[in-house]
Design a protein around this motif. Structure first.
Motif, PDB file in Angstrom:
ATOM      1  N   THR A 154     -26.615  18.741  25.766  1.00  0.00           N
ATOM      2  CA  THR A 154     -27.323  18.992  27.022  1.00  0.00           C
ATOM      3  C   THR A 154     -26.374  19.046  28.222  1.00  0.00           C
ATOM      4  OG1 THR A 154     -29.149  17.802  26.030  1.00  0.00           O
ATOM      5  CG2 THR A 154     -29.330  18.213  28.368  1.00  0.00           C
ATOM      6  N   ASP A 155     -25.237  18.366  28.111  1.00  0.00           N
ATOM      7  CA  ASP A 155     -24.312  18.386  29.247  1.00  0.00           C
ATOM      8  C   ASP A 155     -23.338  19.573  29.203  1.00  0.00           C
ATOM      9  OD1 ASP A 155     -22.784  17.581  27.151  1.00  0.00           O
ATOM     10  OD2 ASP A 155     -22.008  15.756  28.106  1.00  0.00           O
ATOM     11  N   SER A 156     -23.662  20.583  28.415  1.00  0.00           N
ATOM     12  CA  SER A 156     -22.829  21.791  28.398  1.00  0.00           C
ATOM     13  C   SER A 156     -23.250  22.709  29.556  1.00  0.00           C
ATOM     14  CB  SER A 156     -22.981  22.521  27.079  1.00  0.00           C
ATOM     15  OG  SER A 156     -24.290  23.026  26.975  1.00  0.00           O
ATOM     16  N   PRO A 157     -22.336  23.599  29.996  1.00  0.00           N
ATOM     17  CA  PRO A 157     -22.663  24.478  31.135  1.00  0.00           C
ATOM     18  C   PRO A 157     -23.932  25.288  30.914  1.00  0.00           C
ATOM     19  CG  PRO A 157     -20.323  24.593  30.611  1.00  0.00           C
ATOM     20  CD  PRO A 157     -20.952  23.773  29.532  1.00  0.00           C
ATOM     21  N   GLU A 158     -24.220  25.645  29.673  1.00  0.00           N
ATOM     22  CA  GLU A 158     -25.413  26.452  29.375  1.00  0.00           C
ATOM     23  C   GLU A 158     -26.677  25.811  29.963  1.00  0.00           C
ATOM     24  OE1 GLU A 158     -26.009  26.924  25.189  1.00  0.00           O
ATOM     25  OE2 GLU A 158     -28.099  27.533  25.426  1.00  0.00           O
ATOM     26  N   TYR A 159     -26.778  24.505  29.805  1.00  0.00           N
ATOM     27  CA  TYR A 159     -27.963  23.810  30.292  1.00  0.00           C
ATOM     28  C   TYR A 159     -27.811  23.356  31.740  1.00  0.00           C
ATOM     29  CZ  TYR A 159     -29.216  23.792  25.386  1.00  0.00           C
ATOM     30  OH  TYR A 159     -29.529  24.181  24.124  1.00  0.00           O
TER      31      TYR A 159
ATOM     32  N   GLN B   5     -33.453  20.632  26.674  1.00  0.00           N
ATOM     33  CA  GLN B   5     -32.820  21.770  26.000  1.00  0.00           C
ATOM     34  C   GLN B   5     -33.829  22.890  25.731  1.00  0.00           C
ATOM     35  OE1 GLN B   5     -30.264  21.110  22.721  1.00  0.00           O
ATOM     36  NE2 GLN B   5     -29.224  19.348  23.629  1.00  0.00           N
TER      37      GLN B   5
ATOM     38  N   THR C  76     -26.510  22.959  21.228  1.00  0.00           N
ATOM     39  CA  THR C  76     -25.429  22.663  22.163  1.00  0.00           C
ATOM     40  C   THR C  76     -25.786  21.383  22.907  1.00  0.00           C
ATOM     41  OG1 THR C  76     -25.324  25.038  22.453  1.00  0.00           O
ATOM     42  CG2 THR C  76     -24.063  23.695  24.012  1.00  0.00           C
TER      43      THR C  76
END
Lengths: 554, 163
Positions: B34-39, B84, B32
């Motif tokens: 790195t700028d996704s909400p997960e991270y 990540q 995914t």
């Protein structure tokens, strides 16, 4: 008249000639800087970047494998309270850039601290008096009038008393007032073996020559936006341009020197700002590209007439290189000092500067307050490097410690040795196909004895000042880290042992001169070299102008 | 003298170690961004543990440090992958979601990371994040309260340097 390089030596000789009425063309590989707009000290993120390097403002070079680190000298390894031992390897390595120079109009003076030192007279006769290094082919007396002239152009502020570096006139400006940290250190006192005096500084203590006085922001190494620091661009270059006799071409890289007949350099090839290769004839060629690039260019200009490189008839070009031998110890005082304020390196101790003052080795050193050189003048470096931890406790500890860091720095003599030299890298070349310089460095036992003395003394000074908790120590035993590099084109009387004479003139090529630190026969006992480079360059400029029938313009 | 005792970049040896340990991704497309909400959420929680708010200064995330760090990964592949992997490792150590932990539990994990072998992923991640976060946070004047530093060094300088 062509000058290659516009650092301390190139700018000083260009000014000397231009002010004598000689037309001068100065070629500079790096860019020009605008102090008001290029330096970042008025920005919130001022501390993140040490100096705003522009494209092509640093040269490209390589290092040969350095020496294996030994257990018996392990006390000299650099360390930090957070990261532990810095160099985890078995070998000495370059510290990032390693050779901390700057290409640009003004050269490394753009980011220097601006200590304006004269050499100890005894440091100029190391071979005759002590059987090491080589003698300078001129004396302190020969150089003294040119020191005075350089100090006047730069605007040096210094103390009234400065023996044994005798003076024919006082410093142009009075010494700066001491910071709180300097006042604290001064109390360690001569009785304990450390006499502290105001340092001679290329920073204005009063308005002078159209430039404003220093306002003590403590960040000379990030570039001075006020122009009060006496970097070469705002002093020698500024004055030379005012004569209308200097043409300055930044972004111009010299590729090779073309020898001609009758022991005269015929021309140079260079790349101009548009990327075009050009050839330029020269009546007189003055090289001032620094102790790495000047030997490189001479060696890389080998051809049929000069199979070993230009001016390398005695195989001395690149030999006798000398680097910076340095140590610093940092601790946190238990009293507020605002040590992020004030003039960097405002206080100095010369007690061990004489060549015989360190037990067990020849060559001296000096000590100075060095928070700025250690880059402990803002919260980022405190938070990253000397205040351990994180979380709310870290914030509180940082608030307590900020402004209380005290760094004692030492710089010592580096004697030339056979394993320290610069040559051409056999494989790596620059964009134009010219071999890169390769730096070979070796620290023999005398240097390590001196470095150990420097380490012990830095610790002792902090201890005497009541600072017991060390947070970081950094030295050049496990890292090559040189702000001052000398030698490589040694000056001397004997053409077999040197490259140029006492006027920086090639022994063979009569219209070739060198005016950078590559001509130093010895490094001195820790003195910063810019003022000596400038004094030598002015002397050479006067010699050339006199030979051409010019006199200084009143 | 220019120097910095911290080597905050991943060395070749460290990259190789991560590859050999199977930690470093071989199939990058499976990851995914790195700028996704997960991270971002994990990074925010981590940074606010490293630099929390207190009585006079804001937290790291209040000054947008998480976003600046993510922006910094765009031109540094190894750094991007470290972020990540580090965030995933934190979630793994937290039964799936580091952000669900209470502050004392987060602190406990960070203390362990700080003491881990300096070439291991947890230590590499912790040391790099601490280093970068301190630089970004203390670049902002809002963080300077309580230090006796009210403004950048210029244009006013410190004419009071002797007092």
């Amino acid at each position: 008249m062509v000058v290659i390089g516009t650092g301390a030596g190139g700018s000083a000789v260009a000014w000397t000639l231009a002010s004598s009425g000689v037309r001068v063309l100065a070629l500079e590989a790096g860019p020009a800087y605008s102090p008001e707009s290029d330096y970042l000290l008025d920005k919130p993120h001022w501390e993140k970047q040490r100096f705003p390097y522009k494209p092509n403002s640093q040269g490209n070079y390589r290092f040969a494998q350095m020496q294996k680190l030994e257990e018996r000298w392990s006390m000299l390894r650099s360390w930090n309270i957070i990261s532990g031992q810095n160099n985890q390897g078995e070998y000495r390595i370059p510290s990032r850039a390693g050779y901390h120079h700057l290409q640009g109009v003004g050269g490394s003076t753009l980011r220097f601290t601006g200590e304006a030192h004269r050499l100890h007279p005894e440091s100029m006769q190391m071979q005759s008096n002590y059987g090491v290094a080589a003698d300078w082919p001129l004396s302190y007396s020969d150089l003294e009038p040119f020191y005075q002239e350089a100090e006047t152009v730069v605007g040096v502020a210094g103390p009234a008393e400065n023996s044994p570096r005798w003076r024919s006139q006082p410093y142009p400006l009075p010494a700066h007032g001491l910071s709180k940290a300097a006042t604290l250190i001064k109390k360690t006192g001569a009785d304990n073996g450390f006499t502290w005096v105001e340092n001679a500084r290329a920073a204005l203590s009063m308005n002078y020559d159209g430039r404003p006085a220093c306002n003590y922001c403590a960040n000379c190494n990030r570039g001075c936006p006020r122009r009060d620091k006496g970097s070469a661009d705002v002093t020698f270059i500024h004055k030379a341009l005012a004569t209308d006799n200097l043409e300055l071409r930044p972004g111009t890289r010299v590729l090779r020197i073309i020898p001609g007949t009758n022991n005269r350099i015929k021309s140079i090839d260079y790349i101009n700002q548009n990327g075009d290769e050009k050839t330029l004839s020269c009546d007189i060629l003055i090289m001032a590209a620094g102790a790495i690039e000047t030997p490189r260019l001479l060696l890389a200009s080998a051809d049929k007439l000069t199979p070993n490189g230009v001016a390398n008839e005695s195989a001395q070009v690149g030999r006798n290189l000398m680097e910076t031998l340095s140590w610093s110890s940092s601790g946190i005082a238990n009293t507020p000092l605002n040590s992020f304020k004030g003039l960097p390196s405002d206080s100095i101790c010369w007690d061990y500067n004489h060549p015989t003052s360190i037990p067990g080795t020849i060559g001296g050193c000096r000590f100075s307050l060095s928070m700025s050189e250690a880059d402990l003048v803002g919260p980022i470096n405190y938070a990253q490097r000397i205040v351990p931890g994180w979380g709310t406790g870290h914030k509180q500890a940082l608030r307590k410690a900020f402004g209380q860091a005290v760094t004692i720095g030492a710089i010592g003599e580096f004697l030339p040795n056979d394993k320290t030299y610069v040559d051409l890298d056999p494989e790596e070349k620059d964009h134009f196909g010219i071999p890169l310089a390769r730096i070979h460095s070796f620290l023999p036992k005398p240097e390590l004895i001196r470095l150990k003395f420097m380490m012990n003394s830095c610790r002792k000074i902090l201890h005497l000042a009541g600072i017991s908790g060390l947070v970081e120590e950094y030295g050049t035993y496990d890292y090559f880290s040189s702000t001052h590099v000398f030698g490589g084109c040694r000056m001397g009387i004997d053409p077999k042992q040197s490259v140029v004479n006492g006027y920086g003139q090639s022994h063979t090529w009569k219209n070739l001169f060198i005016t950078d630190a590559s001509i130093f026969p010895s490094s001195g006992g820790g003195e910063s070299p810019s003022l000596t480079i400038e004094a030598l360059a002015i002397r050479t400029g006067r010699h050339i102008a006199r030979g051409l029938g010019y006199k200084p313009i009143a | 003298m220019i120097r910095n005792p911290f080597n905050t970049k991943l060395t070749r040896r460290e990259l190789l170690t991560l590859f050999l340990a199977g930690i470093f991704p071989l199939n990058l497309r499976a990851f995914t961004p790195t700028d996704s909400p997960e991270y971002i959420l994990v990074l925010r929680a981590l940074l606010d543990t490293l630099i929390p708010a207190d009585d006079i200064t804001p937290s790291a995330s209040a000054l947008g440090i998480h976003q600046e760090i993510i922006d910094g990964t765009s031109s540094d592949f190894a750094y991007d992958q470290l972020i990540q992997l580090g965030c995933r490792w934190l979630n793994h150590q937290s039964n799936g979601d580091f952000t669900n932990l209470q502050m004392p539990q987060r602190i406990q994990i960070l203390q362990w990371m700080e003491q881990a072998d300096r070439h291991s992923l947890p230590a590499l991640f912790f040391n790099r994040l601490r280093y970068e976060a301190m630089a970004l946070y203390y670049s902002q004047p809002a963080s300077w309260k309580g230090l006796g530093l009210e403004r950048p060094p210029q244009p006013l300088g410190y004419m009071d340097y002797q007092s």
